[in-house]
Scaffold this motif. Structure first.
Motif, PDB file in Angstrom:
ATOM      1  N   GLU A  78       0.820  -1.206   0.000  1.00  0.00           N
ATOM      2  CA  GLU A  78       0.000   0.000   0.000  1.00  0.00           C
ATOM      3  C   GLU A  78       0.853   1.256   0.000  1.00  0.00           C
ATOM      4  N   PHE A  79       0.431   2.217  -0.822  1.00  0.00           N
ATOM      5  CA  PHE A  79       1.021   3.548  -0.842  1.00  0.00           C
ATOM      6  C   PHE A  79      -0.137   4.532  -0.892  1.00  0.00           C
ATOM      7  N   ALA A  80      -0.165   5.478   0.040  1.00  0.00           N
ATOM      8  CA  ALA A  80      -1.241   6.466   0.073  1.00  0.00           C
ATOM      9  C   ALA A  80      -0.660   7.823   0.441  1.00  0.00           C
ATOM     10  N   PHE A  81      -1.315   8.866  -0.054  1.00  0.00           N
ATOM     11  CA  PHE A  81      -0.894  10.216   0.302  1.00  0.00           C
ATOM     12  C   PHE A  81      -2.098  11.131   0.378  1.00  0.00           C
ATOM     13  N   THR A  82      -1.971  12.134   1.246  1.00  0.00           N
ATOM     14  CA  THR A  82      -3.001  13.158   1.373  1.00  0.00           C
ATOM     15  C   THR A  82      -2.575  14.381   0.573  1.00  0.00           C
ATOM     16  N   VAL A  83      -3.552  15.097   0.076  1.00  0.00           N
ATOM     17  CA  VAL A  83      -3.328  16.336  -0.668  1.00  0.00           C
ATOM     18  C   VAL A  83      -3.815  17.484   0.204  1.00  0.00           C
ATOM     19  N   ALA A  84      -2.929  18.448   0.442  1.00  0.00           N
ATOM     20  CA  ALA A  84      -3.280  19.598   1.287  1.00  0.00           C
ATOM     21  C   ALA A  84      -3.943  20.679   0.449  1.00  0.00           C
ATOM     22  N   GLY A  85      -4.985  21.243   1.011  1.00  0.00           N
ATOM     23  CA  GLY A  85      -5.667  22.374   0.393  1.00  0.00           C
ATOM     24  C   GLY A  85      -5.369  23.633   1.178  1.00  0.00           C
ATOM     25  N   PRO A  86      -6.241  24.626   1.050  1.00  0.00           N
ATOM     26  CA  PRO A  86      -6.036  25.877   1.788  1.00  0.00           C
ATOM     27  C   PRO A  86      -5.906  25.628   3.283  1.00  0.00           C
ATOM     28  N   GLY A  87      -4.941  26.280   3.889  1.00  0.00           N
ATOM     29  CA  GLY A  87      -4.714  26.134   5.320  1.00  0.00           C
ATOM     30  C   GLY A  87      -4.090  24.805   5.710  1.00  0.00           C
ATOM     31  N   GLY A  88      -3.656  24.038   4.719  1.00  0.00           N
ATOM     32  CA  GLY A  88      -3.006  22.766   4.996  1.00  0.00           C
ATOM     33  C   GLY A  88      -3.958  21.622   5.318  1.00  0.00           C
ATOM     34  N   LYS A  89      -5.257  21.865   5.221  1.00  0.00           N
ATOM     35  CA  LYS A  89      -6.233  20.810   5.505  1.00  0.00           C
ATOM     36  C   LYS A  89      -6.281  19.802   4.356  1.00  0.00           C
ATOM     37  N   THR A  90      -6.484  18.537   4.686  1.00  0.00           N
ATOM     38  CA  THR A  90      -6.564  17.488   3.677  1.00  0.00           C
ATOM     39  C   THR A  90      -7.822  17.658   2.834  1.00  0.00           C
ATOM     40  N   GLU A 109      -6.504   1.624  -7.353  1.00  0.00           N
ATOM     41  CA  GLU A 109      -6.254   3.045  -7.116  1.00  0.00           C
ATOM     42  C   GLU A 109      -7.566   3.644  -6.636  1.00  0.00           C
ATOM     43  N   SER A 110      -7.507   4.459  -5.582  1.00  0.00           N
ATOM     44  CA  SER A 110      -8.730   5.057  -5.058  1.00  0.00           C
ATOM     45  C   SER A 110      -8.485   6.484  -4.585  1.00  0.00           C
ATOM     46  N   PHE A 111      -9.580   7.207  -4.482  1.00  0.00           N
ATOM     47  CA  PHE A 111      -9.540   8.546  -3.891  1.00  0.00           C
ATOM     48  C   PHE A 111     -10.665   8.632  -2.884  1.00  0.00           C
ATOM     49  N   GLU A 112     -10.479   9.510  -1.903  1.00  0.00           N
ATOM     50  CA  GLU A 112     -11.536   9.755  -0.923  1.00  0.00           C
ATOM     51  C   GLU A 112     -11.403  11.177  -0.404  1.00  0.00           C
ATOM     52  N   LEU A 113     -12.484  11.927  -0.530  1.00  0.00           N
ATOM     53  CA  LEU A 113     -12.518  13.271   0.025  1.00  0.00           C
ATOM     54  C   LEU A 113     -12.977  13.190   1.469  1.00  0.00           C
ATOM     55  N   PRO A 114     -12.469  14.062   2.335  1.00  0.00           N
ATOM     56  CA  PRO A 114     -12.916  14.040   3.736  1.00  0.00           C
ATOM     57  C   PRO A 114     -14.391  14.439   3.820  1.00  0.00           C
ATOM     58  N   LEU A 118     -17.626  21.585   3.578  1.00  0.00           N
ATOM     59  CA  LEU A 118     -17.064  22.166   2.351  1.00  0.00           C
ATOM     60  C   LEU A 118     -16.956  21.121   1.238  1.00  0.00           C
ATOM     61  N   THR A 119     -16.468  19.927   1.555  1.00  0.00           N
ATOM     62  CA  THR A 119     -16.340  18.914   0.493  1.00  0.00           C
ATOM     63  C   THR A 119     -17.712  18.388   0.070  1.00  0.00           C
ATOM     64  N   ARG A 120     -18.670  18.318   0.975  1.00  0.00           N
ATOM     65  CA  ARG A 120     -20.031  17.902   0.581  1.00  0.00           C
ATOM     66  C   ARG A 120     -20.635  18.928  -0.378  1.00  0.00           C
ATOM     67  N   LEU A 121     -20.445  20.221  -0.093  1.00  0.00           N
ATOM     68  CA  LEU A 121     -20.940  21.266  -0.994  1.00  0.00           C
ATOM     69  C   LEU A 121     -20.235  21.193  -2.343  1.00  0.00           C
ATOM     70  N   TYR A 122     -18.920  21.040  -2.312  1.00  0.00           N
ATOM     71  CA  TYR A 122     -18.146  20.916  -3.556  1.00  0.00           C
ATOM     72  C   TYR A 122     -18.663  19.733  -4.374  1.00  0.00           C
ATOM     73  N   TRP A 123     -18.889  18.597  -3.713  1.00  0.00           N
ATOM     74  CA  TRP A 123     -19.310  17.397  -4.419  1.00  0.00           C
ATOM     75  C   TRP A 123     -20.717  17.575  -4.998  1.00  0.00           C
ATOM     76  N   MET A 124     -21.581  18.327  -4.304  1.00  0.00           N
ATOM     77  CA  MET A 124     -22.927  18.586  -4.842  1.00  0.00           C
ATOM     78  C   MET A 124     -22.854  19.440  -6.104  1.00  0.00           C
ATOM     79  N   VAL A 125     -21.929  20.392  -6.134  1.00  0.00           N
ATOM     80  CA  VAL A 125     -21.820  21.300  -7.274  1.00  0.00           C
ATOM     81  C   VAL A 125     -21.026  20.670  -8.431  1.00  0.00           C
ATOM     82  N   ALA A 126     -19.885  20.089  -8.125  1.00  0.00           N
ATOM     83  CA  ALA A 126     -18.983  19.606  -9.187  1.00  0.00           C
ATOM     84  C   ALA A 126     -18.748  18.106  -9.142  1.00  0.00           C
ATOM     85  N   GLY A 127     -19.417  17.421  -8.243  1.00  0.00           N
ATOM     86  CA  GLY A 127     -19.131  16.010  -8.007  1.00  0.00           C
ATOM     87  C   GLY A 127     -19.269  15.105  -9.205  1.00  0.00           C
TER      88      GLY A 127
END
Length: 156
Positions: A78-90, A109-114, A118-127
């Protein structure tokens, strides 16, 4: 706010591990990330190591850098990494899981948003659009890796 794709490769988990964990090779495989480099003196994968990726969003823009942190590093598994957004939040976690199979290895290969407001709103708009892009990318990336490891395997 998650998705995954599994591809079977006629190669050992160790061969595949070398590709998924070498972030400096991401540009060979990813349709969006065209380069990456280790940060802070890191030169190889280990939990907590940081690197940055140069991203060409959706394959057409904008172009920007993201800072990532290795979240899981289990060689051959397994290899996994987090991507930091504004303010360093995943804002996303990308994961590669390797599972030995009778004649090779299955790589998922997988992805998962926290799960945040904010991510629920993003996913509703652009998901739906972003989800399609991620799923398509997750088909392209391992298929390109597969071509490399299976070609190397045949030449041995």
């Amino acid at each position: 706010m998650r998705g995954s794709v599994t591809v079977h490769m006629a190669a050992s988990a160790d061969m595949i591990w070398d590709l998924v964990s070498d972030v400096t090779r991401v540009g060979e495989f990813s349709p969006e990330t065209f380069e990456a480099e280790w940060l802070g003196g890191a030169g190889s994968p280990e939990a907590g190591a940081r690197f940055r990726r140069h991203v060409w969003r959706n394959g057409r823009g904008p172009v920007y850098w993201t800072v990532c942190t290795v979240a899981a590093c289990d060689p051959g598994r397994e290899f996994a990494f987090t991507v930091a957004g504004p303010g360093g939040k995943t804002v996303n976690t990308w994961r590669y899981q390797l599972e030995p199979a009778a004649d090779g290895t299955d790589i998922t290969e997988s992805f998962e948003l926290p799960d945040t407001l904010l991510t629920r709103l993003y996913w509703m708009v652009a998901g739906s659009a972003r989800g399609r892009t991620n799923m398509n990318s997750m088909r392209v990336t391992p298929e390109k890796m597969k071509a490399v490891v299976e070609t190397v395997g045949r030449s041995r």
